[in-house]
Write an enzyme that holds these catalytic residues in place. Sequence first.
Site, short mmCIF file in Angstrom:
data_model
loop_
_atom_site.label_atom_id
_atom_site.label_comp_id
_atom_site.label_asym_id
_atom_site.label_seq_id
_atom_site.Cartn_x
_atom_site.Cartn_y
_atom_site.Cartn_z
N LYS A 75 5.85 -17.70 27.19
CA LYS A 75 4.63 -17.17 26.77
C LYS A 75 4.53 -16.22 27.91
O LYS A 75 3.20 -16.78 28.48
CB LYS A 75 4.52 -18.26 26.12
CG LYS A 75 3.84 -17.24 25.17
CD LYS A 75 2.72 -18.03 23.81
CE LYS A 75 2.17 -17.07 22.26
NZ LYS A 75 1.84 -17.86 21.48
N SER A 132 2.90 -16.86 17.06
CA SER A 132 2.48 -15.79 17.41
C SER A 132 4.12 -15.52 19.14
O SER A 132 4.02 -15.45 19.69
CB SER A 132 1.34 -15.61 18.68
OG SER A 132 1.12 -16.56 19.22
N SER A 154 0.82 -21.42 16.11
CA SER A 154 2.08 -20.71 16.53
C SER A 154 3.15 -21.80 18.00
O SER A 154 4.18 -21.00 17.89
CB SER A 154 0.82 -20.08 18.17
OG SER A 154 -0.06 -18.72 17.35
#
Length: 601
Positions: free
Chosen positions: A77, A151, A175
């Site tokens: 990420k 997210s 998330s």
Amino acid sequence: MLPTILDLSSLRAAYQSGLTPLDAIEEVIVRRAASRDAAIFITPVPDEELRAAAKDLMARAPEANSLPLWGVPFAVKDNIDAAGLPTTAACPAYAYRPKADSTVVARLRAAGAIVIGKTNLDQFATGLNGTRSPYGAPRSVFDAAYISGGSSSGSAVTVASGLAVFALGTDTAGSGRVPAAFNNLVGIKPTPGLLPNTGAVPACKSVDCITIFAATVGDGVAIRKVAEGFDAADPFSRRAKPANLPVSGLRIGVLAGAEREFFGDTEVEALYDQAIERAKALGATIVPFDYTPFREAAALLYDGPWVAERLAAVEDFLATNAADFDPTVRGIIEGAKGKTAVEAFDGRYRLEELRRKTEAEWEKADVLLLPTAPTTYTVADMLANPVVLNGRLGRYTNFVNLLDCAAIAVPAGFGKGGLPGGVTVIAPAFTDDALAPLADALHRAASSGMGIDRRAVIPETSRVAPGDDGFVEIAVVGAHLTGMPLNHELTGAGARLVKTCNTSGEYRLFVLPDTVPPKPGLVREPGYKGRGLEVEVWALPADAFGRFVQKIPAPLGIGKVALDDGTSVSGFLCEVHAVKDAEEITALGGWRNYISAKRAS
């Protein structure tokens, strides 16, 4: 030929049969080029650099599966540092080039894993839906009209579409779990502090967690064990204090009455009820509990003073670059400007009051079983009403880090419309390992496949069996290491590799003379200040441990070996007299390096 969805068991078997990491990377390159979702990656590693990384690994560790994650492709990420790639947090103006890997990425690379790229996210990890990024909105792998969840949106889609074996996400409000539910994946949300956050851009620094998306619970746990461990550079890092759950007679708390809120989504509600029935069939006792104090704690994350932590993370950048923020993200973060120190303390006091109220509910249940998300939405609907709909997604996730819990999200099947739903098992801090057998059993019982492949069969070799807490861990330093001559004594006894790590600095290593096969002697010398020596920690079935130890010849024996994370484990030690005139190889850092150097000479 690799399966549609990549997992550790299948990849390791392919490597054992002659496939190479370069072959696997070539397949990843082909799949990445064929992907129809252009919003998955922010910065993909270029093809030639991927090939070079695979070749470098094969030169460094030529034997198949000689490292715990040998040749395993993974994604990161883009709020987590990976050297050689920019970190943007989905804000181009914020981008910087880190000089070093984050601690977690460094540990995974050292274990043989290969980074394939940095993935898209809700900007500054603010959101649970995946639409708040200037790089586009990754979509559900089952229907491109729907959100992927955020997210950690790109990370989940990378694994669910078969581009990587696993991906790193982060989790403040959910998330690392909501995207797993929307893409038929497992989301490992560790106890806060178990995985260090050094090298991660903070959202809410005091409650952030680095997480793992994987095809199976077994994969996720194995990867977590490589990545975890105390890191003094992270002020919120913690030393693990494993906690158990009942192996039999497990009590599972479920929603009841008015606290069952699915916002009209009867399909997700039905999937939740089916998961409850599966838990009951597994032998658990189902116990209704009052979710109210958990829900009220969840509300504090965005409605209370904790939103000020999001401002603290980017305050200086916001002051000069407000126009570079996603409008919704900017609105949330700027909403913290009016928060006062008094409100911060009042929020802390309120959280502790609610924590005390949850204690009564934990007296009823050992584990909570909750919907991961109560519903899902189309991208169009989310963009039209971004705050309200996003808030609904966190109804059953926002409290988990505030109340210091471990959680594992697993698939729960598919609704009639073809979209997946998920459930999450949650328990107090450091129950990470204890939760895994239940989570794995629920995933298998759902018969929902893995990622985009609904018909995939979860490999038996990745099963996390009840009673795994009956395994005994042992640290090996020489001929029993992966790829070494005596490793078969471990694998043949049903042992599984837990992690590769180092001893503390008080150990020295010697070559024992006249041993066949060659073996080292590990000796502890209190006060010696070394760098630590590489060891592998294996978990042996308790009954096999005794038989294994009986075969160990003098001058070797089993004692407690201190590790560099402050914990200790049973391991091979040598009697001091046996190394009196032996060759010392401490400076090489471990037996594997000695063998490599000897072969090269």
